[in-house]
Design a protein around this motif. Structure first.
Motif, short mmCIF file in Angstrom:
data_model
loop_
_atom_site.label_atom_id
_atom_site.label_comp_id
_atom_site.label_asym_id
_atom_site.label_seq_id
_atom_site.Cartn_x
_atom_site.Cartn_y
_atom_site.Cartn_z
N ARG A 162 31.08 -1.20 7.84
CA ARG A 162 30.43 0.05 8.23
C ARG A 162 28.96 -0.02 7.82
O ARG A 162 28.60 0.15 6.66
CB ARG A 162 31.15 1.23 7.60
N HIS A 163 28.11 -0.23 8.80
CA HIS A 163 26.69 -0.48 8.61
C HIS A 163 25.91 0.77 9.01
O HIS A 163 26.10 1.31 10.12
CB HIS A 163 26.29 -1.68 9.48
N LEU A 164 25.05 1.26 8.12
CA LEU A 164 24.28 2.46 8.37
C LEU A 164 22.80 2.10 8.48
O LEU A 164 22.25 1.47 7.57
CB LEU A 164 24.48 3.48 7.25
N VAL A 165 22.16 2.53 9.54
CA VAL A 165 20.72 2.36 9.72
C VAL A 165 20.08 3.73 9.49
O VAL A 165 20.18 4.62 10.32
CB VAL A 165 20.37 1.83 11.12
N ILE A 166 19.45 3.91 8.33
CA ILE A 166 18.86 5.19 8.00
C ILE A 166 17.58 5.41 8.79
O ILE A 166 17.23 6.52 9.15
CB ILE A 166 18.59 5.28 6.47
N GLY A 167 16.86 4.32 9.07
CA GLY A 167 15.62 4.45 9.82
C GLY A 167 14.42 4.25 8.93
O GLY A 167 14.40 3.33 8.12
N THR A 171 0.84 -1.19 0.00
CA THR A 171 0.00 0.00 0.00
C THR A 171 0.87 1.24 0.00
O THR A 171 1.86 1.32 0.74
CB THR A 171 -0.92 0.02 1.23
N ALA A 172 0.55 2.22 -0.85
CA ALA A 172 1.32 3.46 -0.91
C ALA A 172 1.35 4.13 0.45
O ALA A 172 0.35 4.21 1.15
CB ALA A 172 0.71 4.40 -1.95
N GLY A 173 2.55 4.61 0.82
CA GLY A 173 2.72 5.27 2.10
C GLY A 173 3.19 4.38 3.22
O GLY A 173 3.39 4.83 4.35
N GLU A 174 3.40 3.09 2.91
CA GLU A 174 3.89 2.17 3.94
C GLU A 174 5.31 2.56 4.34
O GLU A 174 6.10 3.02 3.51
CB GLU A 174 3.85 0.73 3.42
N VAL A 175 5.64 2.37 5.61
CA VAL A 175 6.95 2.77 6.14
C VAL A 175 7.86 1.55 6.26
O VAL A 175 7.44 0.50 6.78
CB VAL A 175 6.80 3.47 7.51
N PHE A 176 9.10 1.68 5.77
CA PHE A 176 10.07 0.60 5.77
C PHE A 176 11.30 0.97 6.61
O PHE A 176 11.64 2.15 6.73
CB PHE A 176 10.55 0.30 4.34
N ARG A 177 11.96 -0.04 7.15
CA ARG A 177 13.26 0.14 7.77
C ARG A 177 14.31 0.07 6.66
O ARG A 177 14.33 -0.86 5.86
CB ARG A 177 13.53 -0.95 8.81
N PHE A 178 15.21 1.05 6.62
CA PHE A 178 16.17 1.22 5.52
C PHE A 178 17.57 1.09 6.10
O PHE A 178 17.94 1.79 7.04
CB PHE A 178 15.95 2.59 4.88
N GLU A 179 18.38 0.18 5.52
CA GLU A 179 19.75 -0.03 5.97
C GLU A 179 20.70 -0.08 4.78
O GLU A 179 20.32 -0.54 3.70
CB GLU A 179 19.86 -1.33 6.76
N LEU A 180 21.94 0.33 5.00
CA LEU A 180 22.99 0.25 3.99
C LEU A 180 24.22 -0.42 4.60
O LEU A 180 24.59 -0.12 5.74
CB LEU A 180 23.40 1.64 3.50
#
Length: 273
Positions: A264-269, A248-257
């Motif tokens: 070096r692990h980045l958690v964008i949120g 569904t449009a607007g769903e929130v995801f956890r974003f990581e790089l």
């Protein structure tokens, strides 16, 4: 003791010097990009096209600045007095080429711990014709090219800014600058601008992860950056493309790089797609 304490409080606070990029959009509904300035520290604005020198307007130029110098594609500012809390000094510059947006409008602000010493000003075209031409030039199946080229128009595409919590902006020697989540009918992108802080090892984007609130991972099609390697002190744009959106449009995801070949692990949120 009272005099010593007062002297310590009067000492200027050292500010971390930053180099970054801001995007100028043609829509008046978009927030005006901010540039962080400080007294007695020079800030250079570098534009992506020649500017009309006679058009440059800097609020408080005669009383608030030691030097304002306009070049072919640059604006050099050296403030005498920093903007107060909540104060925004306006800057307005007209481009010579007549492309849209015709003007760059910025706000000079103060920050307690940071100052921008160089800001690259890039324009993002927003007309339907520009988007159609960009789509035609884009390789089939690679909408990430639109973001990397700076030609992505938000008209007809859902776009939401990625809000980075202040406590998570600096991680593993990297600083998360800003980002946008894009969604269209057949593709979705998560973009993030990262700053490899001075003194760190070079960094390359490797793996990206996007996870739904229920723990289900979303398949990542590609992870790309606007340069092959992010040297110490450099700022780069990372673009992550997902599979065709089924959520569904607007769903929130956890974003990581994750760094390519490194730890070096980045958690964008949270990113909204």
């Amino acid at each position: 003791m009272g005099s010593a304490a007062a002297a310590q409080q009067s000492q200027p606070v050292a500010r971390e010097r930053q180099e970054r990029q801001v995007i100028i959009l043609s829509s008046s509904s978009e927030p005006v990009p901010e540039v962080r300035v400080a007294a007695d520290i020079a800030t250079t604005l570098v534009f992506d096209a020649p500017i009309d020198r006679a058009s440059v307007e800097v609020e408080g130029q005669r009383t608030r600045f030691r030097l304002v110098d306009v070049g072919e594609r640059t604006l050099f500012l050296e403030p005498l007095v920093v903007p107060g809390d909540g104060e925004r000094l306006g800057v307005r510059v007209r481009y010579k080429d007549g492309a849209s947006p015709a003007y760059a409008v910025l706000a000079l602000v103060s920050h307690p711990t940071e100052v921008d010493t160089r800001v690259d000003i890039a324009r993002m075209q927003r007309s339907p014709a520009a988007l159609e031409a960009a789509l035609a030039r884009c390789e089939a199946g690679e909408p990430a090219n639109l973001v990397l080229s700076g030609r992505l128009d938000r008209r007809g595409v859902r776009a939401e800014r990625i809000i980075i919590a202040s406590g998570s902006q600096v991680q593993a020697g990297m600083k998360l600058e800003d980002g946008i989540g894009y969604r269209a009918g057949t593709w979705a992108l998560a973009t993030i601008r990262v700053h490899n802080l001075p003194g760190q090892q070079p960094w390359t984007a490797g793996e990206a992860r996007l996870t739904r609130a229920n723990g289900t991972p979303v398949r990542v099609v590609s992870v790309r950056m606007d340069r092959p390697l992010l040297a110490p002190g450099d700022v780069g744009l990372v673009v992550v493309e997902t599979e065709m959106p089924y959520w569904t449009a607007g769903e929130v995801f956890r974003f990581e790089l994750r760094e390519k070949g490194g730890g070096r692990h980045l958690v964008i949120g949270a990113v909204e797609l």
